[in-house]
Design an enzyme around this catalytic site. Structure first.
Site, PDB file in Angstrom:
ATOM      1  N   THR A  17      67.468   3.030 -59.771  1.00 58.40           N
ATOM      2  CA  THR A  17      68.063   2.992 -58.334  1.00 58.40           C
ATOM      3  C   THR A  17      67.828   4.161 -57.104  1.00 58.40           C
ATOM      4  O   THR A  17      68.272   3.991 -55.920  1.00 58.40           O
ATOM      5  CB  THR A  17      69.857   3.794 -58.987  1.00 58.40           C
ATOM      6  OG1 THR A  17      69.712   4.809 -59.353  1.00 58.40           O
ATOM      7  CG2 THR A  17      70.227   3.242 -59.545  1.00 58.40           C
ATOM      8  N   CYS A  41      76.189   7.605 -63.260  1.00 58.30           N
ATOM      9  CA  CYS A  41      76.648   6.739 -61.827  1.00 58.30           C
ATOM     10  C   CYS A  41      77.067   6.104 -62.018  1.00 58.30           C
ATOM     11  O   CYS A  41      76.153   4.737 -62.739  1.00 58.30           O
ATOM     12  CB  CYS A  41      75.317   7.475 -61.161  1.00 58.30           C
ATOM     13  SG  CYS A  41      75.626   6.284 -59.653  1.00 58.30           S
ATOM     14  N   HIS A  52      61.228   8.258 -66.644  1.00 54.84           N
ATOM     15  CA  HIS A  52      62.162   8.365 -66.067  1.00 54.84           C
ATOM     16  C   HIS A  52      63.357   8.417 -67.244  1.00 54.84           C
ATOM     17  O   HIS A  52      63.641   7.201 -67.444  1.00 54.84           O
ATOM     18  CB  HIS A  52      62.049   8.417 -64.939  1.00 54.84           C
ATOM     19  CG  HIS A  52      63.385   9.237 -63.699  1.00 54.84           C
ATOM     20  ND1 HIS A  52      64.797   8.539 -63.620  1.00 54.84           N
ATOM     21  CD2 HIS A  52      63.299   9.785 -62.589  1.00 54.84           C
ATOM     22  CE1 HIS A  52      65.396   9.458 -62.754  1.00 54.84           C
ATOM     23  NE2 HIS A  52      64.649   9.967 -62.040  1.00 54.84           N
ATOM     24  N   HIS A  89      68.655  16.169 -60.989  1.00 50.45           N
ATOM     25  CA  HIS A  89      67.827  17.302 -61.127  1.00 50.45           C
ATOM     26  C   HIS A  89      67.686  18.650 -60.206  1.00 50.45           C
ATOM     27  O   HIS A  89      66.880  17.484 -58.706  1.00 50.45           O
ATOM     28  CB  HIS A  89      66.363  15.652 -60.749  1.00 50.45           C
ATOM     29  CG  HIS A  89      66.547  15.261 -61.709  1.00 50.45           C
ATOM     30  ND1 HIS A  89      65.700  13.827 -62.361  1.00 50.45           N
ATOM     31  CD2 HIS A  89      66.225  15.322 -63.405  1.00 50.45           C
ATOM     32  CE1 HIS A  89      65.493  13.680 -63.295  1.00 50.45           C
ATOM     33  NE2 HIS A  89      65.780  14.078 -64.374  1.00 50.45           N
ATOM     34  N   CYS A 103      75.093  12.869 -53.167  1.00 50.92           N
ATOM     35  CA  CYS A 103      75.636  11.298 -52.894  1.00 50.92           C
ATOM     36  C   CYS A 103      76.929  11.294 -54.154  1.00 50.92           C
ATOM     37  O   CYS A 103      77.405  12.330 -54.793  1.00 50.92           O
ATOM     38  CB  CYS A 103      74.716  10.201 -53.288  1.00 50.92           C
ATOM     39  SG  CYS A 103      74.313  10.591 -55.454  1.00 50.92           S
ATOM     40  N   GLU A 122      66.957   7.618 -66.113  1.00 52.62           N
ATOM     41  CA  GLU A 122      67.718   6.525 -65.768  1.00 52.62           C
ATOM     42  C   GLU A 122      66.859   4.877 -66.370  1.00 52.62           C
ATOM     43  O   GLU A 122      66.963   4.520 -67.073  1.00 52.62           O
ATOM     44  CB  GLU A 122      67.522   6.718 -64.502  1.00 52.62           C
ATOM     45  CG  GLU A 122      67.747   5.093 -63.571  1.00 52.62           C
ATOM     46  CD  GLU A 122      68.403   4.909 -62.440  1.00 52.62           C
ATOM     47  OE1 GLU A 122      68.623   3.669 -61.782  1.00 52.62           O
ATOM     48  OE2 GLU A 122      68.235   5.313 -61.425  1.00 52.62           O
ATOM     49  N   ASN A 163      64.282  10.554 -56.203  1.00 49.82           N
ATOM     50  CA  ASN A 163      64.602  10.229 -54.407  1.00 49.82           C
ATOM     51  C   ASN A 163      63.963  11.258 -54.051  1.00 49.82           C
ATOM     52  O   ASN A 163      63.765  11.076 -52.303  1.00 49.82           O
ATOM     53  CB  ASN A 163      66.401   9.934 -54.875  1.00 49.82           C
ATOM     54  CG  ASN A 163      66.780  11.474 -55.027  1.00 49.82           C
ATOM     55  OD1 ASN A 163      67.123  11.955 -53.393  1.00 49.82           O
ATOM     56  ND2 ASN A 163      67.461  11.968 -55.463  1.00 49.82           N
ATOM     57  N   HIS A 174      71.713  10.053 -64.664  1.00 56.37           N
ATOM     58  CA  HIS A 174      71.087   9.042 -64.712  1.00 56.37           C
ATOM     59  C   HIS A 174      71.314   8.321 -66.267  1.00 56.37           C
ATOM     60  O   HIS A 174      70.801   6.860 -66.199  1.00 56.37           O
ATOM     61  CB  HIS A 174      69.557   9.898 -65.743  1.00 56.37           C
ATOM     62  CG  HIS A 174      69.522  10.499 -64.668  1.00 56.37           C
ATOM     63  ND1 HIS A 174      69.430  12.443 -65.173  1.00 56.37           N
ATOM     64  CD2 HIS A 174      69.239  11.110 -62.790  1.00 56.37           C
ATOM     65  CE1 HIS A 174      69.580  13.169 -63.381  1.00 56.37           C
ATOM     66  NE2 HIS A 174      69.187  12.694 -62.898  1.00 56.37           N
TER      67      HIS A 174
END
Length: 336
Positions: A177, A109, A137, A54, A25, A139, A237, A87
């Site tokens: 996200t 990001c 996590h 990751h 992405c 993030e 993800n 993250h």
């Protein structure tokens, strides 16, 4: 890349459904390029706090170029450069870097930064913030650190019963996200049942790339008896894509880092294989999986296109400065 037709003795009609979009992405692309640019401009070593993204292959490749990955800011020697991963990190980490006399590059990001800013704004307005995400996590840790007194984690629908708030008229939800869109909305629906006045963020927190990759897998899931997701096991993800494939109707779905991890037994009775990759996976790894499948008679590749992606993000602004000089000055000033 060459493709082989069905091997002797194998039935015809075998094919691969290849998801589009897949892989990198815009946020991951930005973060990986940022590490490479930093190494080019400033020379090795460049320290990175946590994995920049990751993915095992990406991390190993950057290590070979001179990146050093650390878990804690204190592991970076004074006078060096440290980069924060895609993250995101909590404000306390920025302060740790300052105290450690480090020059920093923030590769968070921009879509994660958006969630951080939402958390700060709602905390300033004294909302209780229900952060939907997975405990531990990076993030989630970073976002929670923006307003620890106002944020509580909701790790799926099963967590909703234990949520308590101060004022049901001032409650808002935000999310990690990289979650499953469907599971997140299931959690939101459960929260709205408990708190009818629940406020939604001004725009969807789940990133466009996560949604697009899940949509492509949904489209292939009903036809593909087997879905192979290329991605690392610590990639949220990527793991969600496995779940989405099964819910979409695929008989089996597996997560692999490399083609060598695929078990030939998975192909038994399979006519159609779906292939996709998480948002932190370089295309070379997908190509290796396609080659592996082609060698076993799955040489017919059909694209399943769910969306067009044209978003790009500019590189971190810190890369326009002489960070080596800044780091040396910070170290010298403190020593003086």
């Amino acid at each position: 890349m060459g493709r082989m037709s069905a091997l002797p003795g194998q039935s015809a009609g075998r094919k691969v459904l290849l998801a589009a979009p897949r892989g990198y992405c815009a946020g991951v692309d930005r973060a990986v390029i940022a590490v490479e640019k930093a190494l080019e401009q400033y020379g090795a070593p460049v320290y990175v706090r946590h994995e920049i993204v990751h993915n095992k292959y990406v991390v190993k490749t950057l290590e070979k170029k001179g990146a050093i990955f650390v878990e804690r800011t204190e592991e970076v020697p004074p006078g060096n450069i440290v980069m924060f991963s895609a993250h995101g990190v909590a404000p306390v980490v920025h302060e740790e870097a300052k105290q450690g006399r480090l020059a920093t590059i923030d590769a968070t990001c921009p879509l994660v930064t958006k969630v951080h800013k939402e958390a700060v704004r709602y905390a300033q307005e004294d909302y209780d913030i229900l952060l939907i995400g997975h405990e531990g996590h990076e993030e989630v840790i970073g976002t929670s650190g923006e307003a620890p007194d106002h944020i509580q984690l909701v790790d799926g629908p099963g967590d909703v019963d234990k949520v308590e708030v101060r004022d049901e008229s001032k409650v808002v939800w935000l999310s990690q996200t990289t979650l499953s869109v469907d599971e997140t909305m299931e959690t939101v629906d459960a929260l709205k049942t408990k708190f009818p006045g629940l406020v939604s963020p001004p725009s969807d927190d789940i990133c466009y790339a996560t949604q697009n990759r899940q949509l492509a897998v949904k489209q292939m899931g009903a036809e593909a008896e087997l879905v192979i997701v290329v991605g690392s096991r610590n990639s949220s993800n990527s793991k969600r894509l496995v779940e989405v494939a099964k819910l979409a109707g695929s008989r089996e779905a597996y997560l692999v880092d490399f083609a060598s991890e695929i078990d030939e037994a998975w192909l038994e009775g399979v006519t159609t294989v779906g292939v996709t990759s998480g948002a932190s996976v370089p295309e070379v790894l997908v190509e290796q999986v396609l080659d592996w499948l082609a060698e076993r008679g799955y040489g017919d590749v059909e694209l399943v296109k769910a969306a067009e992606e044209s978003i790009t993000f500019s590189l971190p602004k810190e890369l326009r400065r002489d960070l080596r000089a800044e780091a040396r000055t910070a170290a010298e000033d403190t020593d003086a």
